[in-house]
Design an enzyme around this catalytic site. Structure first.
Site, PDB file in Angstrom:
ATOM      1  N   LYS A 126      10.981  79.727  34.623  1.00 58.85           N
ATOM      2  CA  LYS A 126      11.420  79.045  33.403  1.00 58.85           C
ATOM      3  C   LYS A 126      11.345  79.981  32.203  1.00 58.85           C
ATOM      4  CE  LYS A 126      12.350  75.118  33.005  1.00 58.85           C
ATOM      5  NZ  LYS A 126      13.654  74.423  33.085  1.00 58.85           N
ATOM      6  N   TYR A 129       7.230  78.568  39.100  1.00 61.34           N
ATOM      7  CA  TYR A 129       7.966  77.693  38.193  1.00 61.34           C
ATOM      8  C   TYR A 129       7.862  78.216  36.756  1.00 61.34           C
ATOM      9  CZ  TYR A 129       9.193  73.606  35.388  1.00 61.34           C
ATOM     10  OH  TYR A 129       9.762  72.771  34.450  1.00 61.34           O
TER      11      TYR A 129
END
Length: 361
Positions: A157, A153
């Protein structure tokens, strides 16, 4: 302004949509799933126009941009933020949505037939935080090295934010900015708070004394709305820029949740475990989920992933001065969980509290 919210079926996106609509903007929500009815009157249909589609599907994106005639886009679609979504088995979906989806959205929004001039990207503290202590950091900090992150994640990102900011101003009409959010809390939040509240009956210890930041949903919404309006009106100031967004006041992680713990009738844990011991528990838990997930119950998720342990045990907080100066961000109800406490007391059948212990640490 006509605004499309990609990820508008989620908690943050839906509430941004409500605020934009209240300010007389024309809002369209776009997501795979519609907003949760608990966020509005269950007797009514969704109060905002909603279009079903995938950020990974070019025809879906082209169609919704054509239908909405959007001038502004808020991109808060994401995957892999917490719990078992951070396991390696979910990494391909996380990378697809967060990186490939963002790239496809940027391509469509910046294309010659697009009416979009402004795009605000919902990012995270994680793009600069990985495991090292940060005190009063600002936007001049470098990105945390991708190979040192514990979760896909954070990696995805970070990559996506760079794509977003690099696209700003490549053609004269299209500009972008990025909002790096702290953990979002508020009434109706369905990702973190239910896990936290469900764990309270078994909470007999705490760990570490890290100072961190959170952001209330009203402040997260305010930041997106003000950033989008400023980006639309004055792209020379906001275009290509990143901003840290939080309630602005660092607080010890456990102290933030103390009013909730005690307000729901539980005892604030006095035992403090070494963080090193917590790492053993977390890594063992992750190992068992990897090996025995289908049998042991992968659906339960992890209590803590390695990345979540780092977020809750290592001090990291950032200045919000840049957001204040550039688009007038002004957080309200700082570190306030009173609404959340009222919500969960009602769910548990408890009477309303006459007095509430406020976070003043």
């Amino acid at each position: 302004m006509r605004v499309l919210i990609v990820g508008g079926g989620g908690y943050i996106g839906f509430h941004i949509g409500l605020e934009l609509a209240s300010r007389q903007h024309e809002v369209t929500l776009f997501d795979l799933h519609p907003p949760n009815p608990v966020w509005y009157d269950k007797s009514e249909t969704c109060p905002l126009p909603f279009v079903t589609g995938s950020i990974l599907c070019l025809p879906d994106l082209e169609q919704v941009l054509s239908l909405s005639k959007a001038e502004g886009v808020i991109h808060c679609a994401a995957h892999g933020m917490s719990s078992r979504e951070q396991l390696p088995s979910a990494s391909s979906l996380t990378e697809s949505i967060n990186i490939d989806g963002t790239s496809l959205l940027l391509k469509v929004c910046s294309g010659p037939s697009s009416s979009v001039t402004s795009l605000v990207y919902t990012s995270t503290f994680n793009v600069v935080f990985g495991c090292d202590e940060i005190i009063g950091g600002d936007e001049n900090l470098p990105y945390f090295p991708l190979h040192r992150h514990w979760d896909n994640y954070s990696i995805s990102k970070s990559v996506a934010e760079r794509l977003v900011l690099a696209s700003s101003g490549k053609n004269k009409k299209f500009h972008t900015c990025s909002l790096r959010l702290a953990g979002v809390m508020g009434v109706g939040e369905t990702r973190h708070l239910p896990r936290i509240v469900a764990s309270l009956p078994f909470l007999k210890f705490r760990y570490g004394n890290a100072k961190v930041q959170f952001v209330g949903i009203k402040n997260a919404v305010q930041a997106h709305v003000k950033a989008l309006e400023k980006l639309h009106d004055d792209p020379d100031v906001v275009g290509g820029e990143a901003y840290f967004i939080s309630d602005g006041k660092p607080i010890e992680h456990w102290e933030y949740f103390r009013p909730l713990i005690e307000g729901l009738g539980y005892t604030y844990p006095k035992w403090v475990l070494p963080v090193g011991l917590m790492w053993i528990f977390v890594l063992l838990g992750q190992f068992f989920l990897r090996v025995f997930g289908e049998i042991w119950g992968a659906g339960r998720g992890l209590f803590l992933s390695p990345a979540e342990l780092l977020k809750t045990s290592v001090t990291h907080w950032f200045s919000i001065d840049k957001a204040k100066q550039h688009f007038g961000y002004a957080p309200e109800d700082v570190n306030d969980l009173s609404g959340v406490l009222h919500e969960y007391r009602r769910k548990m059948g408890l009477s309303p509290l006459l007095k509430f212990r406020k976070n003043d640490t």
